[in-house]
Design a protein around this motif. Structure first.
Motif, short mmCIF file in Angstrom:
data_model
loop_
_atom_site.label_atom_id
_atom_site.label_comp_id
_atom_site.label_asym_id
_atom_site.label_seq_id
_atom_site.Cartn_x
_atom_site.Cartn_y
_atom_site.Cartn_z
N THR A 39 -2.92 173.62 46.14
CA THR A 39 -2.07 173.48 46.94
C THR A 39 -1.21 174.85 47.13
OG1 THR A 39 -1.59 170.81 46.94
CG2 THR A 39 0.13 172.27 48.03
N LEU A 40 -1.36 175.36 48.32
CA LEU A 40 -0.63 176.64 48.56
C LEU A 40 0.62 176.32 49.39
CD1 LEU A 40 -3.47 179.04 50.01
CD2 LEU A 40 -2.96 178.33 47.45
N SER A 41 1.68 177.17 49.01
CA SER A 41 3.08 176.89 49.43
C SER A 41 3.41 178.44 50.11
CB SER A 41 4.11 176.56 48.39
OG SER A 41 3.61 175.49 47.95
N CYS A 42 4.15 178.35 51.25
CA CYS A 42 4.78 179.57 51.88
C CYS A 42 6.06 179.31 52.21
CB CYS A 42 3.75 179.70 53.02
SG CYS A 42 4.51 181.16 54.15
N PHE B 130 -9.11 170.35 54.14
CA PHE B 130 -7.74 171.13 53.92
C PHE B 130 -6.91 170.34 54.93
CE2 PHE B 130 -9.24 175.66 52.84
CZ PHE B 130 -10.12 175.29 51.84
N THR B 131 -5.45 170.33 54.55
CA THR B 131 -4.37 169.78 55.39
C THR B 131 -3.15 170.68 55.40
OG1 THR B 131 -5.06 167.54 54.82
CG2 THR B 131 -3.01 167.88 55.71
N ILE B 132 -2.85 171.15 56.65
CA ILE B 132 -1.27 172.01 56.58
C ILE B 132 -0.45 171.13 57.09
CG2 ILE B 132 -1.88 172.19 59.24
CD1 ILE B 132 -0.68 175.36 58.85
N SER B 133 0.59 171.26 56.34
CA SER B 133 1.93 170.42 56.62
C SER B 133 3.15 171.44 56.64
CB SER B 133 2.13 169.35 55.78
OG SER B 133 2.18 169.90 54.40
N ARG B 134 4.22 170.90 56.70
CA ARG B 134 5.68 171.88 56.71
C ARG B 134 6.62 170.95 56.09
NH1 ARG B 134 6.11 172.63 62.94
NH2 ARG B 134 6.99 170.84 63.66
N ASP B 135 7.58 171.61 55.65
CA ASP B 135 8.90 170.93 55.34
C ASP B 135 10.08 171.72 55.76
OD1 ASP B 135 11.22 169.89 54.16
OD2 ASP B 135 10.17 169.17 52.19
N ASN B 136 10.58 171.45 57.11
CA ASN B 136 11.57 172.29 57.54
C ASN B 136 13.02 172.24 56.52
OD1 ASN B 136 10.01 172.56 59.64
ND2 ASN B 136 10.89 170.82 60.94
N ALA B 137 13.41 171.33 56.08
CA ALA B 137 14.50 171.41 55.10
C ALA B 137 14.38 172.52 54.03
CB ALA B 137 14.75 170.15 54.57
#
Length: 119
Positions: A19-22, A67-74
């Motif tokens: 899992t990659l994080s940005c 692959f799955t892309i997602s985001r956590d705005n908080a």
């Protein structure tokens, strides 16, 4: 100046997961889309996955279903969950944020994180 910092790269065996994080250094407004790109040695940088401001996603054919892309705005963070990885997924992975404002278009890039998949 906004900074994007990727993490989570490394060495994994074929069939494994990463899992990659940005993470963004600050809240980014007027985001049009966010995405993950990759560049293998001797090849051009290619789009892997994108998520729009509305939450729509799109994937390269080579990674669909894996692959799955997602985001956590908080948390100001975007993710790329990579499953059933293949040696051809080996590349430097970059995150990207596309910002569209009146009379201004800005693209931010992270520094990249190496992903290596062994056979």
């Amino acid at each position: 100046q906004v900074q994007l910092v990727e993490s989570g790269g490394g060495l994994v065996q074929a069939g494994g997961s990463l899992t990659l994080s940005c993470a963004a250094s600050e809240i980014i407004r007027s985001i049009n889309a966010m995405g993950w790109y990759r560049q293998a040695p001797g090849k051009q940088r290619e789009l892997v996955a994108v998520i729009t401001s509305g939450g729509s996603t799109n994937y390269a054919d080579s990674v669909k279903g894996r692959f799955t892309i997602s985001r956590d705005n908080a948390k100001k963070t975007m993710y790329l969950q990579m499953n059933n990885m293949k040696p051809e997924d080996t590349a430097v992975y970059y995150c990207n944020v596309d910002v569209v404002q009146p009379a201004r278009h800005t693209i931010y890039w992270g520094q990249g994180t190496q992903v290596t998949v062994s056979s």
